[in-house]
Each structure stands twice: as C-alpha cells, then as structure tokens.
Design a protein around this motif. Sequence first.
Motif, PDB file in Angstrom:
ATOM      1  N   LEU A 164      -5.113  24.081   5.883  1.00 16.99           N
ATOM      2  CA  LEU A 164      -3.873  24.209   6.662  1.00 16.99           C
ATOM      3  C   LEU A 164      -3.292  22.829   6.972  1.00 16.99           C
ATOM      4  N   LYS A 165      -4.179  21.883   7.220  1.00 14.07           N
ATOM      5  CA  LYS A 165      -3.726  20.504   7.467  1.00 14.07           C
ATOM      6  C   LYS A 165      -2.942  19.983   6.253  1.00 14.07           C
ATOM      7  N   SER A 166      -3.440  20.277   5.041  1.00 14.18           N
ATOM      8  CA  SER A 166      -2.730  19.790   3.853  1.00 14.18           C
ATOM      9  C   SER A 166      -1.378  20.482   3.700  1.00 14.18           C
ATOM     10  N   LYS A 167      -1.275  21.741   4.119  1.00 13.54           N
ATOM     11  CA  LYS A 167       0.043  22.416   4.079  1.00 13.54           C
ATOM     12  C   LYS A 167       1.004  21.774   5.078  1.00 13.54           C
ATOM     13  N   LEU A 200      -6.025  23.258  16.594  1.00 16.08           N
ATOM     14  CA  LEU A 200      -4.973  22.241  16.731  1.00 16.08           C
ATOM     15  C   LEU A 200      -5.493  20.876  16.276  1.00 16.08           C
ATOM     16  N   GLU A 201      -6.708  20.553  16.702  1.00 19.71           N
ATOM     17  CA  GLU A 201      -7.237  19.225  16.374  1.00 19.71           C
ATOM     18  C   GLU A 201      -7.463  19.072  14.870  1.00 19.71           C
ATOM     19  N   GLU A 202      -7.914  20.133  14.219  1.00 19.38           N
ATOM     20  CA  GLU A 202      -8.280  19.997  12.804  1.00 19.38           C
ATOM     21  C   GLU A 202      -7.103  20.149  11.841  1.00 19.38           C
ATOM     22  N   SER A 203      -5.990  20.721  12.301  1.00 17.50           N
ATOM     23  CA  SER A 203      -4.866  20.916  11.368  1.00 17.50           C
ATOM     24  C   SER A 203      -3.587  20.208  11.783  1.00 17.50           C
ATOM     25  N   LEU A 204      -3.477  19.800  13.055  1.00 12.77           N
ATOM     26  CA  LEU A 204      -2.192  19.271  13.536  1.00 12.77           C
ATOM     27  C   LEU A 204      -2.262  17.889  14.171  1.00 12.77           C
ATOM     28  N   PHE A 205      -3.354  17.623  14.890  1.00 14.98           N
ATOM     29  CA  PHE A 205      -3.351  16.437  15.751  1.00 14.98           C
ATOM     30  C   PHE A 205      -3.582  15.117  15.017  1.00 14.98           C
ATOM     31  N   HIS A 206      -3.626  15.169  13.683  1.00 14.04           N
ATOM     32  CA  HIS A 206      -3.613  13.923  12.912  1.00 14.04           C
ATOM     33  C   HIS A 206      -2.180  13.397  12.782  1.00 14.04           C
ATOM     34  N   LEU A 207      -1.186  14.253  13.120  1.00 15.03           N
ATOM     35  CA  LEU A 207       0.220  13.874  12.917  1.00 15.03           C
ATOM     36  C   LEU A 207       0.623  12.766  13.869  1.00 15.03           C
ATOM     37  N   SER A 208       1.593  11.987  13.451  1.00 13.83           N
ATOM     38  CA  SER A 208       2.201  11.006  14.356  1.00 13.83           C
ATOM     39  C   SER A 208       3.030  11.780  15.382  1.00 13.83           C
ATOM     40  N   ALA A 258       0.150  17.113  25.563  1.00 14.10           N
ATOM     41  CA  ALA A 258       0.450  15.991  26.464  1.00 14.10           C
ATOM     42  C   ALA A 258      -0.646  14.922  26.374  1.00 14.10           C
ATOM     43  N   GLN A 259      -1.912  15.376  26.327  1.00 14.00           N
ATOM     44  CA  GLN A 259      -3.027  14.410  26.228  1.00 14.00           C
ATOM     45  C   GLN A 259      -2.982  13.659  24.904  1.00 14.00           C
ATOM     46  N   LYS A 260      -2.686  14.382  23.835  1.00 13.25           N
ATOM     47  CA  LYS A 260      -2.702  13.765  22.503  1.00 13.25           C
ATOM     48  C   LYS A 260      -1.480  12.864  22.292  1.00 13.25           C
ATOM     49  N   TYR A 261      -0.312  13.335  22.723  1.00 12.52           N
ATOM     50  CA  TYR A 261       0.932  12.599  22.470  1.00 12.52           C
ATOM     51  C   TYR A 261       1.504  12.076  23.781  1.00 12.52           C
ATOM     52  N   SER A 262       2.327  12.860  24.453  1.00  7.44           N
ATOM     53  CA  SER A 262       2.936  12.398  25.708  1.00  7.44           C
ATOM     54  C   SER A 262       3.461  13.618  26.458  1.00  7.44           C
ATOM     55  N   GLU A 263       3.721  13.423  27.721  1.00  8.17           N
ATOM     56  CA  GLU A 263       4.311  14.500  28.536  1.00  8.17           C
ATOM     57  C   GLU A 263       5.634  14.951  27.930  1.00  8.17           C
ATOM     58  N   SER A 264       6.441  14.001  27.468  1.00  8.07           N
ATOM     59  CA  SER A 264       7.772  14.413  26.994  1.00  8.07           C
ATOM     60  C   SER A 264       7.666  15.215  25.697  1.00  8.07           C
ATOM     61  N   THR A 265       6.756  14.828  24.797  1.00  6.34           N
ATOM     62  CA  THR A 265       6.572  15.639  23.583  1.00  6.34           C
ATOM     63  C   THR A 265       6.056  17.026  23.949  1.00  6.34           C
TER      64      THR A 265
END
Length: 246
Positions: free
Chosen positions: A105-108, A143-151, A191-198
């Motif tokens: 899913l991460k690669s998709k 979320l951590e394994e498929s999404l949280f590598h994103l900028s 919020a922890q991974k990115y920011s409150e505003s994201t």
Amino acid sequence: MRKKIVAGNWKMNLNDSEASELIQNVNAEKINDVELIIFPPFLYLDRAVNNSIQTKVGAQNCYPENSGAFTGEISPEQLQSVGVEFCLVGHSERRSILGESNAFLKSKVNALLSNQLQVVFCCGEVKEERESGVQNQIVKNQLEESLFHLSEEDFQNVIVAYEPVWAIGTGLTASSDQAEEMHAFIRSLIAQKYSESTAENTSILYGGSCNPTNAQELFSKENVDGGLIGGAALKADSFLAIAKSF
Ligand code: PEP
C-alpha cells in the motif's frame, strides 16, 4: 478549514446503463459546501469524468508502476491521463481478499502522489481486534507503515478514511462516540508526526454501514469530516441524503 467530504465506493457493482444513470443522478441536484467523490469501477471512470458536474471522480485501485508488463492492471499515470483525481488505497476488501500488505500500500501511495492524484487511505480494525481492545494500535501501525514516510507537503494530498472492518457491509455501525474516539486518535497521530495545522486540515472520513439514518449523528462529531459510503452510494437519493446530513 478542512473539507467536508462524502465519497461513494461503488465496488464491483452496476452494469453499463445503471452506471450512466447513477452518474447522471448524483449530479442532478446541487449540493453545497460538501465535496462529493464517486469511485466507480474502472470501466466507467472516463464517462464519470466527462459527465460530472459536481462530483469528483476517483478510482478504486491502481498498480504502483507507471506502465509495463502488468497484465490487467491500471496505473496512476493512466488514471491521471483520463482526469481521475483520487484513488482508494487500503480498503479492507483489498487487504483481506487480495492480500495487500502495508508495504504494498505504501508503494501505491507513492505512485499516486508522484502522479498528482490524491489518496483516500482506508484503515481500520477487524472485529476480534476491537473486542480485544487493540484497535488503536492496529490503526497506528497501518498509518505508520503505509503513510507516515511521506513529507508533510505530500501528506496534504491524503484523506484518511477510518473503516472498522466489522461495520463494512454488515449493517453494524460504529457508534458516533466510537467513531469520534478513533478519529480524534488518528488526528493526534497526524499532529505528532507532522504538525497541529496539518492535523487540523486533514479530512478524516468514517466508513461502515453509513446511511441516511445514521449519517447526521456521525457527522455531528467534531472529528468526523464526512463518510466513505458503500451500499448506500449505489442509489443517488441515499447518497445525496447522506451528503445533506451535515
Ligand atoms: C466501504 O466498503 O467502504 C463501505 C463503507 O461499505 P458499506 O457502506 O456498505 O458498509
């Protein structure tokens, strides 16, 4: 302000004329202040793009390569070339029936974002996981394994759909408190991974037997920004009634 969204996953339903009729009918009545997205089968995507007045169009799946010897598959580049703007990733039916892993899913996700498509990322626990109280850990891992590598910049193109698997197509709905609790948890992870505003700007949809009767209660919750709808998206009147439930 994050968007309110009602999205309809048609799955492997409807023949040619039924699909045309539904595309026409979900565009027949103007819905204000809610983004409507439809996810028809691949066969009808081009038609949906060309006949949509208000609905945006998404694909239910993609293969994470741009082109090549992948018989039967459709690429993000091809989707983008016909005007598709969104794609589902991580639906529980693809995880369980097609065996799609978090890594696949991460690669998709990567392939879609590099072709300027937006991702509707589905996550959620199965019944046994809910019963043993590990639902938060399950969703966090997904979320951590498929999404949280994103900028943080790329993450702006992600919509999250929390879909407890035990509620999909079963007629069982998560209570609005259960949905709110999980949505608030997902937002806190963002919020922890990115920011409150994201986190504040990310739309988090609920999916699982959402219908015109229960949508209003679910959508009244602070962290529920709309729904990913299966069965009730196959009739224009119920889909539009859900969209009017905010
Ligand atoms: C779904 O498959 O994403 C879904 C939410 O289905 P249903 O509304 O039929 O439970």
